[in-house]
Motif scaffolding. Sequence first.
Motif, mmCIF file in Angstrom:
data_model
loop_
_atom_site.group_PDB
_atom_site.id
_atom_site.type_symbol
_atom_site.label_atom_id
_atom_site.label_comp_id
_atom_site.label_asym_id
_atom_site.label_seq_id
_atom_site.Cartn_x
_atom_site.Cartn_y
_atom_site.Cartn_z
ATOM 1 N N VAL A 191 31.462 38.145 67.152
ATOM 2 C CA VAL A 191 31.495 38.865 65.880
ATOM 3 C C VAL A 191 32.935 39.140 65.455
ATOM 4 C CG1 VAL A 191 30.617 40.854 64.608
ATOM 5 C CG2 VAL A 191 29.344 39.983 66.574
ATOM 6 N N ARG A 192 33.256 38.706 64.257
ATOM 7 C CA ARG A 192 34.593 38.932 63.705
ATOM 8 C C ARG A 192 34.477 39.641 62.354
ATOM 9 N NH1 ARG A 192 38.149 35.198 66.346
ATOM 10 N NH2 ARG A 192 37.481 35.325 68.506
ATOM 11 N N GLN A 193 35.617 40.089 61.867
ATOM 12 C CA GLN A 193 35.658 40.759 60.573
ATOM 13 C C GLN A 193 36.496 39.947 59.587
ATOM 14 O OE1 GLN A 193 34.388 44.056 59.828
ATOM 15 N NE2 GLN A 193 33.448 44.239 61.862
ATOM 16 N N GLY A 194 36.045 39.925 58.348
ATOM 17 C CA GLY A 194 36.825 39.294 57.291
ATOM 18 C C GLY A 194 37.065 40.307 56.180
ATOM 19 N N VAL A 195 37.608 39.831 55.081
ATOM 20 C CA VAL A 195 37.875 40.699 53.933
ATOM 21 C C VAL A 195 37.104 40.135 52.750
ATOM 22 C CG1 VAL A 195 39.672 41.719 52.478
ATOM 23 C CG2 VAL A 195 40.229 41.006 54.822
ATOM 24 N N ALA A 196 36.443 41.006 51.972
ATOM 25 C CA ALA A 196 35.745 40.537 50.772
ATOM 26 C C ALA A 196 36.175 41.352 49.557
ATOM 27 C CB ALA A 196 34.235 40.646 50.962
ATOM 28 N N ALA A 197 36.605 40.653 48.526
ATOM 29 C CA ALA A 197 36.806 41.316 47.235
ATOM 30 C C ALA A 197 35.535 40.983 46.457
ATOM 31 C CB ALA A 197 38.039 40.775 46.538
ATOM 32 N N HIS A 198 34.821 41.978 45.945
ATOM 33 C CA HIS A 198 33.504 41.690 45.375
ATOM 34 C C HIS A 198 33.551 40.603 44.311
ATOM 35 C CE1 HIS A 198 30.312 42.346 42.328
ATOM 36 N NE2 HIS A 198 29.575 42.175 43.399
ATOM 37 N N ALA A 199 34.360 40.822 43.274
ATOM 38 C CA ALA A 199 34.487 39.833 42.188
ATOM 39 C C ALA A 199 35.690 40.213 41.336
ATOM 40 C CB ALA A 199 33.219 39.825 41.320
ATOM 41 N N ALA A 200 36.133 39.266 40.509
ATOM 42 C CA ALA A 200 37.322 39.516 39.687
ATOM 43 C C ALA A 200 37.069 40.547 38.587
ATOM 44 C CB ALA A 200 37.813 38.204 39.086
ATOM 45 N N TYR A 201 35.782 40.820 38.275
ATOM 46 C CA TYR A 201 35.485 41.815 37.237
ATOM 47 C C TYR A 201 35.281 43.217 37.810
ATOM 48 C CZ TYR A 201 30.691 40.537 38.601
ATOM 49 O OH TYR A 201 29.559 40.262 39.318
ATOM 50 N N THR A 202 35.200 43.340 39.144
ATOM 51 C CA THR A 202 35.064 44.663 39.766
ATOM 52 C C THR A 202 36.286 45.045 40.602
ATOM 53 O OG1 THR A 202 33.870 43.581 41.559
ATOM 54 C CG2 THR A 202 32.531 44.741 39.915
ATOM 55 N N VAL A 203 37.193 44.082 40.777
ATOM 56 C CA VAL A 203 38.388 44.339 41.592
ATOM 57 C C VAL A 203 39.621 43.964 40.767
ATOM 58 C CG1 VAL A 203 39.501 43.949 43.826
ATOM 59 C CG2 VAL A 203 37.023 43.669 43.621
ATOM 60 N N SER A 204 40.543 44.920 40.618
ATOM 61 C CA SER A 204 41.726 44.684 39.788
ATOM 62 C C SER A 204 42.650 43.653 40.452
ATOM 63 C CB SER A 204 42.477 45.994 39.581
ATOM 64 O OG SER A 204 42.836 46.520 40.847
ATOM 65 N N PRO A 205 43.487 42.982 39.638
ATOM 66 C CA PRO A 205 44.361 41.930 40.185
ATOM 67 C C PRO A 205 45.213 42.426 41.358
ATOM 68 C CG PRO A 205 44.422 41.898 37.793
ATOM 69 C CD PRO A 205 43.606 43.096 38.172
ATOM 70 N N GLY A 206 45.772 43.614 41.214
ATOM 71 C CA GLY A 206 46.640 44.135 42.281
ATOM 72 C C GLY A 206 45.884 44.297 43.588
#
Length: 452
Positions: A191-206
């Motif tokens: 088991v490992r961990q990754g990173v998820a940004a939900h989507a470009a419309y819910t997560v700001s560019p920065g």
Amino acid sequence: MTSAGQPIHADILIHDAMVLTMDEERRFFENGSVAVSGDEILEVGPSEELKGKYRASRTIDGRNKILMPGLVNVHTHAPMTIYRGAADDLPLKEWLYDHIFPLEAVFTSKIENLKAGMRLAIAEMLLSGTTMFKDMYYFTDELASVVAETGMRATLSEGVFDNPTPSNAGGDKTLDYIDGAIQNWQHHPLVRQGVAAHAAYTVSPGLIVKAKELARRHDTMLSIHLSENQWEVDTIREMYGATPVKHLENLGVLDRQTLAVHCVILSDEDINSLAGSNTGVAHSPQCNMKLANGAAPVPELLKRGVHVGVGTDGVASNNDLDMFDEIRSMSLLHKLTSNSTTVISAKEAVEMATITGAKAIGYDDRIGSLEEGKKADMILINLGKPHSKPLYNVYSSLVYSLRGSDVEMVIVNGEVLVEQRQLQRMDLSAVYEDIERIAHEISAFQRRKQAR
Ligand SMILES: [Zn+2]
């Protein structure tokens, strides 16, 4: 035999099976064997050679069975099994904002619910031949223990949003949580961990850039829902003056350690960007159909060398985690929409569910094919049913007639997790009890909401 003629010890020898390796040459042994020691594959080859060469603690008769790599589900939201069938046949926005988000606000914040949902998902995946899944949801640090208990292989990616989520305060706070989770699990064998940004419309560019920096710092992947439908494309164009893919390219976050999920609406330039940056793509055909989002240009992506894996997505939009079902739908969908019987051949579909999927998520050095030195993740499929006879072409059978329920044995990391269709590590009746209780609460919540 060794030079002295002594047999070599193996922990497991599966013999006399039809062995589909999915290795570089796509070798297929009509009568093949696989020897396993510990968590690794020792050798794959013809039964006549391996049976004499190895003495195994356990031998498994593979006659009238297909032995192949375990399937790789590159995108799902496993704990969402608790919402299976809770809201269907609704317009996308109404489905999401009036049903799924309100349910999540109440039930996803309770970790016990997610643990039960995760266990149900893993049981379902194992029993239909999936041995590795890449998940995107919440409380990934805590849920990793649940996954580890089952013996399943997975990467769990905590979802980052600008706003608070059921598990975190959002933004930098979520990134701190992920940073800790990655370090807690970085040496675990499964088991490992990754990173998820939900989507470009819910997560700001920065925040997308920071999420990618965090993933890069730990040599792990960033997953993001991308270009799922026309609404998203219009919204991102309005917000940032670019397509969603171009927007991410401008942010410098597209590379082989990024997994773009969906990619339904793509311009020619978008496809070039994905191919040129070696970005992996997760394709979820049943979800795309059910939410009426469209057919991703998968034949074109494959033609340009993009690694496209298959993901069921969460069961709120599928509604199951059966990869056999998914690849059959995929193959049929693309034939229909491209008006061509030759696109997404059965062989390509099996590749996408195994080795190409492993490539898309950066796991192909360990899994995705049966080869010496790779992890022993494999499934044995029973061919003793009416719908599996006769067998002329193994790929055709796998895609067009076999089912997840034909999977008889599942081995992950050298351990038998399913035998005779029985889970060896999990108590399914306890899982069902928890799920029924949660479903009862969800139904009561829905009735109250409707009465208001
Ligand atoms: Zn998703």
